[in-house]
Design a protein around this motif. Structure first.
Motif, PDB file in Angstrom:
ATOM      1  N   ALA A 188       0.816  -1.221   0.000  1.00  0.00           N
ATOM      2  CA  ALA A 188       0.000   0.000   0.000  1.00  0.00           C
ATOM      3  C   ALA A 188       0.850   1.272   0.000  1.00  0.00           C
ATOM      4  O   ALA A 188       0.645   2.154  -0.843  1.00  0.00           O
ATOM      5  CB  ALA A 188      -0.968  -0.025   1.181  1.00  0.00           C
ATOM      6  N   PRO A 189       1.843   1.407   0.903  1.00  0.00           N
ATOM      7  CA  PRO A 189       2.692   2.606   0.826  1.00  0.00           C
ATOM      8  C   PRO A 189       3.480   2.681  -0.472  1.00  0.00           C
ATOM      9  O   PRO A 189       3.708   3.774  -0.999  1.00  0.00           O
ATOM     10  CB  PRO A 189       3.630   2.446   2.033  1.00  0.00           C
ATOM     11  N   GLY A 190       3.899   1.517  -1.004  1.00  0.00           N
ATOM     12  CA  GLY A 190       4.624   1.515  -2.266  1.00  0.00           C
ATOM     13  C   GLY A 190       3.792   2.090  -3.402  1.00  0.00           C
ATOM     14  O   GLY A 190       4.313   2.817  -4.275  1.00  0.00           O
ATOM     15  N   TYR A 191       2.493   1.788  -3.396  1.00  0.00           N
ATOM     16  CA  TYR A 191       1.608   2.339  -4.422  1.00  0.00           C
ATOM     17  C   TYR A 191       1.530   3.856  -4.307  1.00  0.00           C
ATOM     18  O   TYR A 191       1.594   4.576  -5.314  1.00  0.00           O
ATOM     19  CB  TYR A 191       0.205   1.730  -4.292  1.00  0.00           C
ATOM     20  N   TYR A 192       1.425   4.369  -3.076  1.00  0.00           N
ATOM     21  CA  TYR A 192       1.318   5.815  -2.892  1.00  0.00           C
ATOM     22  C   TYR A 192       2.636   6.532  -3.167  1.00  0.00           C
ATOM     23  O   TYR A 192       2.635   7.699  -3.572  1.00  0.00           O
ATOM     24  CB  TYR A 192       0.807   6.137  -1.485  1.00  0.00           C
ATOM     25  N   VAL A 193       3.758   5.854  -2.950  1.00  0.00           N
ATOM     26  CA  VAL A 193       5.047   6.420  -3.342  1.00  0.00           C
ATOM     27  C   VAL A 193       5.072   6.602  -4.860  1.00  0.00           C
ATOM     28  O   VAL A 193       5.478   7.659  -5.377  1.00  0.00           O
ATOM     29  CB  VAL A 193       6.212   5.510  -2.886  1.00  0.00           C
ATOM     30  N   TYR A 194       4.642   5.574  -5.590  1.00  0.00           N
ATOM     31  CA  TYR A 194       4.572   5.678  -7.052  1.00  0.00           C
ATOM     32  C   TYR A 194       3.610   6.780  -7.473  1.00  0.00           C
ATOM     33  O   TYR A 194       3.904   7.573  -8.379  1.00  0.00           O
ATOM     34  CB  TYR A 194       4.123   4.349  -7.666  1.00  0.00           C
ATOM     35  N   LEU A 195       2.435   6.830  -6.830  1.00  0.00           N
ATOM     36  CA  LEU A 195       1.409   7.803  -7.212  1.00  0.00           C
ATOM     37  C   LEU A 195       1.922   9.225  -7.031  1.00  0.00           C
ATOM     38  O   LEU A 195       1.683  10.099  -7.873  1.00  0.00           O
ATOM     39  CB  LEU A 195       0.141   7.578  -6.395  1.00  0.00           C
ATOM     40  N   MET A 196       2.637   9.470  -5.923  1.00  0.00           N
ATOM     41  CA  MET A 196       3.214  10.791  -5.698  1.00  0.00           C
ATOM     42  C   MET A 196       4.171  11.157  -6.837  1.00  0.00           C
ATOM     43  O   MET A 196       4.120  12.266  -7.393  1.00  0.00           O
ATOM     44  CB  MET A 196       3.953  10.812  -4.359  1.00  0.00           C
ATOM     45  N   GLY A 197       5.045  10.206  -7.201  1.00  0.00           N
ATOM     46  CA  GLY A 197       5.980  10.460  -8.289  1.00  0.00           C
ATOM     47  C   GLY A 197       5.279  10.687  -9.615  1.00  0.00           C
ATOM     48  O   GLY A 197       5.654  11.587 -10.387  1.00  0.00           O
ATOM     49  N   ALA A 198       4.247   9.885  -9.907  1.00  0.00           N
ATOM     50  CA  ALA A 198       3.532  10.009 -11.178  1.00  0.00           C
ATOM     51  C   ALA A 198       2.795  11.351 -11.270  1.00  0.00           C
ATOM     52  O   ALA A 198       2.773  11.985 -12.336  1.00  0.00           O
ATOM     53  CB  ALA A 198       2.545   8.852 -11.328  1.00  0.00           C
ATOM     54  N   GLU A 199       2.185  11.788 -10.171  1.00  0.00           N
ATOM     55  CA  GLU A 199       1.470  13.066 -10.166  1.00  0.00           C
ATOM     56  C   GLU A 199       2.427  14.217 -10.467  1.00  0.00           C
ATOM     57  O   GLU A 199       2.169  15.058 -11.337  1.00  0.00           O
ATOM     58  CB  GLU A 199       0.802  13.291  -8.806  1.00  0.00           C
ATOM     59  N   TRP A 200       3.533  14.263  -9.727  1.00  0.00           N
ATOM     60  CA  TRP A 200       4.462  15.383  -9.878  1.00  0.00           C
ATOM     61  C   TRP A 200       5.163  15.321 -11.235  1.00  0.00           C
ATOM     62  O   TRP A 200       5.470  16.355 -11.835  1.00  0.00           O
ATOM     63  CB  TRP A 200       5.477  15.374  -8.736  1.00  0.00           C
ATOM     64  N   LEU A 201       5.407  14.108 -11.733  1.00  0.00           N
ATOM     65  CA  LEU A 201       6.035  13.959 -13.041  1.00  0.00           C
ATOM     66  C   LEU A 201       5.120  14.464 -14.147  1.00  0.00           C
ATOM     67  O   LEU A 201       5.565  15.144 -15.082  1.00  0.00           O
ATOM     68  CB  LEU A 201       6.400  12.486 -13.276  1.00  0.00           C
ATOM     69  N   MET A 202       3.830  14.136 -14.062  1.00  0.00           N
ATOM     70  CA  MET A 202       2.882  14.604 -15.068  1.00  0.00           C
ATOM     71  C   MET A 202       2.806  16.132 -15.068  1.00  0.00           C
ATOM     72  O   MET A 202       2.740  16.768 -16.127  1.00  0.00           O
ATOM     73  CB  MET A 202       1.496  14.005 -14.801  1.00  0.00           C
ATOM     74  N   LEU A 203       2.823  16.737 -13.883  1.00  0.00           N
ATOM     75  CA  LEU A 203       2.795  18.199 -13.803  1.00  0.00           C
ATOM     76  C   LEU A 203       4.076  18.819 -14.357  1.00  0.00           C
ATOM     77  O   LEU A 203       4.077  19.971 -14.788  1.00  0.00           O
ATOM     78  CB  LEU A 203       2.604  18.633 -12.350  1.00  0.00           C
ATOM     79  N   SER A 204       5.160  18.040 -14.349  1.00  0.00           N
ATOM     80  CA  SER A 204       6.459  18.566 -14.770  1.00  0.00           C
ATOM     81  C   SER A 204       6.706  18.441 -16.272  1.00  0.00           C
ATOM     82  O   SER A 204       7.435  19.252 -16.852  1.00  0.00           O
ATOM     83  CB  SER A 204       7.593  17.852 -14.019  1.00  0.00           C
ATOM     84  N   ILE A 205       6.081  17.440 -16.919  1.00  0.00           N
ATOM     85  CA  ILE A 205       6.386  17.207 -18.339  1.00  0.00           C
ATOM     86  C   ILE A 205       5.369  17.851 -19.266  1.00  0.00           C
ATOM     87  O   ILE A 205       5.574  17.888 -20.485  1.00  0.00           O
ATOM     88  CB  ILE A 205       6.487  15.692 -18.649  1.00  0.00           C
ATOM     89  N   THR A 206       4.263  18.347 -18.736  1.00  0.00           N
ATOM     90  CA  THR A 206       3.272  19.014 -19.586  1.00  0.00           C
ATOM     91  C   THR A 206       2.570  20.125 -18.803  1.00  0.00           C
ATOM     92  O   THR A 206       2.320  19.995 -17.606  1.00  0.00           O
ATOM     93  CB  THR A 206       2.219  18.019 -20.112  1.00  0.00           C
ATOM     94  N   GLU A 207       2.274  21.211 -19.513  1.00  0.00           N
ATOM     95  CA  GLU A 207       1.552  22.325 -18.912  1.00  0.00           C
ATOM     96  C   GLU A 207       0.043  22.160 -19.044  1.00  0.00           C
ATOM     97  O   GLU A 207      -0.716  22.919 -18.461  1.00  0.00           O
ATOM     98  CB  GLU A 207       1.991  23.642 -19.574  1.00  0.00           C
ATOM     99  N   ASN A 208      -0.385  21.190 -19.833  1.00  0.00           N
ATOM    100  CA  ASN A 208      -1.811  20.948 -20.047  1.00  0.00           C
ATOM    101  C   ASN A 208      -2.366  20.161 -18.864  1.00  0.00           C
ATOM    102  O   ASN A 208      -2.081  18.967 -18.711  1.00  0.00           O
ATOM    103  CB  ASN A 208      -2.033  20.174 -21.349  1.00  0.00           C
ATOM    104  N   ARG A 209      -3.157  20.814 -18.027  1.00  0.00           N
ATOM    105  CA  ARG A 209      -3.663  20.173 -16.805  1.00  0.00           C
ATOM    106  C   ARG A 209      -4.752  19.149 -17.100  1.00  0.00           C
ATOM    107  O   ARG A 209      -5.171  18.407 -16.193  1.00  0.00           O
ATOM    108  CB  ARG A 209      -4.197  21.236 -15.827  1.00  0.00           C
ATOM    109  N   PHE A 210      -5.219  19.087 -18.340  1.00  0.00           N
ATOM    110  CA  PHE A 210      -6.177  18.042 -18.713  1.00  0.00           C
ATOM    111  C   PHE A 210      -5.547  16.660 -18.535  1.00  0.00           C
ATOM    112  O   PHE A 210      -6.195  15.728 -18.070  1.00  0.00           O
ATOM    113  CB  PHE A 210      -6.625  18.236 -20.162  1.00  0.00           C
ATOM    114  N   TYR A 211      -4.278  16.531 -18.918  1.00  0.00           N
ATOM    115  CA  TYR A 211      -3.589  15.251 -18.769  1.00  0.00           C
ATOM    116  C   TYR A 211      -3.470  14.849 -17.308  1.00  0.00           C
ATOM    117  O   TYR A 211      -3.554  13.662 -16.972  1.00  0.00           O
ATOM    118  CB  TYR A 211      -2.193  15.323 -19.393  1.00  0.00           C
ATOM    119  N   PHE A 212      -3.282  15.832 -16.445  1.00  0.00           N
ATOM    120  CA  PHE A 212      -3.170  15.519 -15.019  1.00  0.00           C
ATOM    121  C   PHE A 212      -4.478  14.941 -14.491  1.00  0.00           C
ATOM    122  O   PHE A 212      -4.487  13.952 -13.757  1.00  0.00           O
ATOM    123  CB  PHE A 212      -2.797  16.777 -14.232  1.00  0.00           C
ATOM    124  N   GLY A 213      -5.586  15.551 -14.874  1.00  0.00           N
ATOM    125  CA  GLY A 213      -6.878  15.022 -14.449  1.00  0.00           C
ATOM    126  C   GLY A 213      -7.148  13.646 -15.011  1.00  0.00           C
ATOM    127  O   GLY A 213      -7.695  12.765 -14.336  1.00  0.00           O
TER     128      GLY A 213
END
Length: 421
Positions: free
Chosen positions: A29-54
């Motif tokens: 369970a914590p491993g999944y949330y560690v990944y999720l944190m990284g994926a969220e911040w990575l998506m915000l970092s590689i694109t300015e289009n917030r549609f992809y983040f949602g």
């Protein structure tokens, strides 16, 4: 008496299978949330289009919803150990793919969306298997304690996972956080691989009516029960107007509004989890609420007020305090709602009613994500969406003050329940 309780708790960990299951969940369970944190911040970092983040959230929720029934059927037909092994191992492989794409500079937003969808499929199979595994490894008299410990792990994971993930992003970058996620998922896989399960062939009970007839009976029961109808409507407004904005706003406010780093995101997500955990623990200590209906309405109105303040986003720390209060109110709404459903539903119908409740709430989550993402894509700010959602839920709470079925629910009538059974 206290010593007997402590001894009873430690007896669970003398059970080798339970130890392995518990250790696996401590990592998974914590491993999944560690990944999720990284994926969220990575998506915000590689694109300015917030549609992809949602869409990152939407992509995971739709497969989870579509395959959850198949996952439950599978858990009843093949080894739960095999399902969990496959699930955790496949997640580790998926995170490994992210690292490879990241290091080769090939990562695109759609890669994260596809991987998120595959994570959703994995969740659909692992959740039924994990939730039905404990009865196979514990005695009936130990199930309550075992479930309580596992549930505590699930509640702590959204706090610990983001805290570790956010810190690693700052200290070691994305490869470090994804590597840790792989290590934790591999540890969970190894722990489950050591599990000794006893294969038993269960005889299927004779079913006198078709599944379709059962579904129709469940919906008719909900339709003709005013209290359950009210609870379903409240759940609808919470999940539609708040789920999408809550999930998406934390990262968007941290990066776009407050312009903080991943530690700021960690603080906001952590305070939401801490608030939820504090409320759950308080309800455990209080045992029974005298006026659960009033608690639900008061918490609903209070939560919407804090959500409006949170959406205003005046200062970082005021928003953190607001989301902490939202976490508290959210559990003070959801837990009494579930309790009232369990207390008032005919025992012969409770499975169907609870499944309809879960389906209604889960089914609206992808819709909420999609609508929120679409509005963000056309330029509506997340702050406006939070304020609008808060106002909508507040109106719902105020209207509930006139609902006699909800406000008159002061205590559980055992005689009435016996008549229903």
């Amino acid at each position: 008496m206290a010593e007997e309780v402590m001894v009873s708790k430690w007896q669970l960990f003398r059970n080798r299978n339970f130890r392995l299951v518990f250790i696996s969940m401590l990592f998974s369970a914590p491993g999944y949330y560690v990944y999720l944190m990284g994926a969220e911040w990575l998506m915000l970092s590689i694109t300015e289009n917030r549609f992809y983040f949602g869409m990152l959230f939407f992509a995971a929720s739709v497969p989870r919803l579509l395959f959850i029934i198949i996952g439950g059927i599978t858990a009843d037909r093949i080894s739960k150990k095999l399902i969990l092994l496959t699930s955790d191992a496949s997640r580790a492989i998926l995170v490994g793919i992210v690292i490879v794409l990241l290091l080769t500079d090939m990562l695109q937003p759609w890669h994260l969306l596809v991987l998120s969808a595959l994570f959703g499929v994995s969740d659909a199979f692992s959740y039924p298997a994990a939730s039905s595994l404990l009865p196979e490894v514990l005695k009936p008299e130990n199930l309550q304690q075992g479930n309580a410990m596992v549930q505590m792990t699930n509640m702590v994971s959204p706090i610990v996972g983001p805290a570790i993930g956010g810190s690693l992003i700052v200290l070691g970058g994305f490869p470090a956080v994804f590597t840790l996620a792989i290590v934790m998922l591999c540890a969970a896989t190894f722990s489950i691989s050591l599990l000794r399960t006893i294969s038993t062939q269960k005889e299927l009970a004779e079913i006198k009516q078709s599944p379709l007839e059962d579904v129709k009976a469940g919906f008719n029961y909900v339709k003709h029960n005013p209290l359950i109808r009210t609870i379903m409507i409240v759940s609808f407004f919470i999940n539609f107007f708040l789920t999408g904005p809550v999930s998406l706003s934390v990262a968007l406010l941290a990066k776009d509004v407050f312009e903080t780093n991943a530690l700021g995101l960690t603080i906001l997500e952590g305070t939401l989890g801490i608030g939820s955990l504090a409320a759950a623990l308080s309800l455990v200590l209080l045992k029974n609420l005298k006026n659960p209906g009033h608690t639900v309405i008061f918490s609903l109105i209070t939560m919407s007020a804090f959500f409006i303040l949170y959406g205003a986003a005046i200062h970082f720390w005021s928003s953190a305090a607001a989301i902490f209060a939202i976490g508290i109110c959210l559990q003070l709404t959801n837990i009494p709602i579930s309790t009232m459903l369990q207390q008032t539903t005919d025992r012969r119908m409770i499975g169907r009613v609870m499944s309809i409740m879960a389906l209604a709430s889960t089914g609206l989550i992808p819709v909420s994500y999609m609508v929120t993402s679409a509005l963000l894509g056309i330029g509506v700010s997340i702050q406006v969406l939070c304020i609008t959602g808060g106002i909508s839920v507040m109106v719902t709470g105020i209207l509930c003050l006139r609902n006699k079925q909800l406000t008159s629910f002061n205590s559980y009538n055992k005689e009435k329940h016996q008549e229903m059974v």
